[in-house]
Design a protein around this motif. Structure first.
Motif, short mmCIF file in Angstrom:
data_model
loop_
_atom_site.label_atom_id
_atom_site.label_comp_id
_atom_site.label_asym_id
_atom_site.label_seq_id
_atom_site.Cartn_x
_atom_site.Cartn_y
_atom_site.Cartn_z
N LYS A 138 2.23 -55.55 -109.22
CA LYS A 138 3.34 -56.12 -109.99
C LYS A 138 3.94 -57.31 -109.25
O LYS A 138 3.73 -57.50 -108.06
CB LYS A 138 4.44 -55.07 -110.20
N GLN A 139 4.71 -58.09 -109.98
CA GLN A 139 5.41 -59.25 -109.41
C GLN A 139 6.91 -58.94 -109.33
O GLN A 139 7.42 -58.12 -110.10
CB GLN A 139 5.21 -60.49 -110.30
N ALA A 140 7.60 -59.64 -108.45
CA ALA A 140 9.05 -59.53 -108.39
C ALA A 140 9.62 -59.89 -109.76
O ALA A 140 9.13 -60.79 -110.42
CB ALA A 140 9.61 -60.45 -107.32
N GLY A 141 10.59 -59.12 -110.19
CA GLY A 141 11.20 -59.35 -111.50
C GLY A 141 10.63 -58.43 -112.57
O GLY A 141 11.25 -58.24 -113.61
N GLU A 142 9.44 -57.87 -112.34
CA GLU A 142 8.88 -56.91 -113.28
C GLU A 142 9.51 -55.55 -113.03
O GLU A 142 10.06 -55.29 -111.96
CB GLU A 142 7.36 -56.81 -113.12
N SER A 143 9.42 -54.68 -114.02
CA SER A 143 9.98 -53.35 -113.91
C SER A 143 8.89 -52.30 -113.91
O SER A 143 7.81 -52.52 -114.45
CB SER A 143 10.94 -53.08 -115.08
N VAL A 144 9.18 -51.17 -113.30
CA VAL A 144 8.31 -50.00 -113.36
C VAL A 144 9.19 -48.81 -113.75
O VAL A 144 10.37 -48.76 -113.43
CB VAL A 144 7.58 -49.69 -112.04
N THR A 145 8.59 -47.87 -114.47
CA THR A 145 9.29 -46.65 -114.82
C THR A 145 8.66 -45.51 -114.05
O THR A 145 7.44 -45.30 -114.12
CB THR A 145 9.22 -46.39 -116.34
N VAL B 40 13.12 -49.22 -112.69
CA VAL B 40 13.64 -50.08 -111.63
C VAL B 40 13.00 -51.46 -111.73
O VAL B 40 11.84 -51.59 -112.10
CB VAL B 40 13.39 -49.48 -110.22
N GLU B 41 13.78 -52.47 -111.40
CA GLU B 41 13.27 -53.84 -111.35
C GLU B 41 12.86 -54.13 -109.92
O GLU B 41 13.62 -53.90 -108.99
CB GLU B 41 14.32 -54.84 -111.81
N LEU B 42 11.65 -54.64 -109.75
CA LEU B 42 11.13 -54.94 -108.42
C LEU B 42 11.70 -56.25 -107.91
O LEU B 42 11.86 -57.21 -108.66
CB LEU B 42 9.60 -55.00 -108.45
N GLN B 43 12.02 -56.26 -106.63
CA GLN B 43 12.57 -57.45 -105.98
C GLN B 43 11.84 -57.68 -104.67
O GLN B 43 11.32 -56.74 -104.07
CB GLN B 43 14.06 -57.29 -105.73
N LEU B 44 11.85 -58.93 -104.22
CA LEU B 44 11.31 -59.24 -102.90
C LEU B 44 12.29 -58.80 -101.84
O LEU B 44 13.51 -58.81 -102.06
CB LEU B 44 11.09 -60.75 -102.77
#
Length: 70
Positions: free
Chosen positions: A26-33, A61-65
């Motif tokens: 995934k990339q930063a800004g994408e979400s995972v459940t 949750v939204e992924l962040q760097l």
């Protein structure tokens, strides 16, 4: 928390690498459940204890760097 991650984006997690590989794709800004099973006082249980009832949660949750990579 006393959580067990059961699935990420609907895909069952059986090894920790299932989770890390899915998130790494995934990339930063994408979400995972995450589907989580929360068991009270899990860390205090011994092999002789019965596993108490827990609750099933879906957490997005939204992924962040990391801050040092921004």
């Amino acid at each position: 928390m006393d959580d067990i991650i059961l699935a990420v984006d609907g895909e069952r997690v059986t090894l920790h690498t299932d989770l890390t590989n899915h998130i790494a794709a995934k990339q930063a800004g994408e979400s995972v459940t995450l589907q989580i099973y929360r068991i009270p006082n899990l860390a205090k249980l011994t092999v002789q204890d019965r596993i108490p009832a827990g609750e099933l949660l879906d957490v997005t949750v939204e992924l962040q760097l990391p801050a040092d990579e921004i």
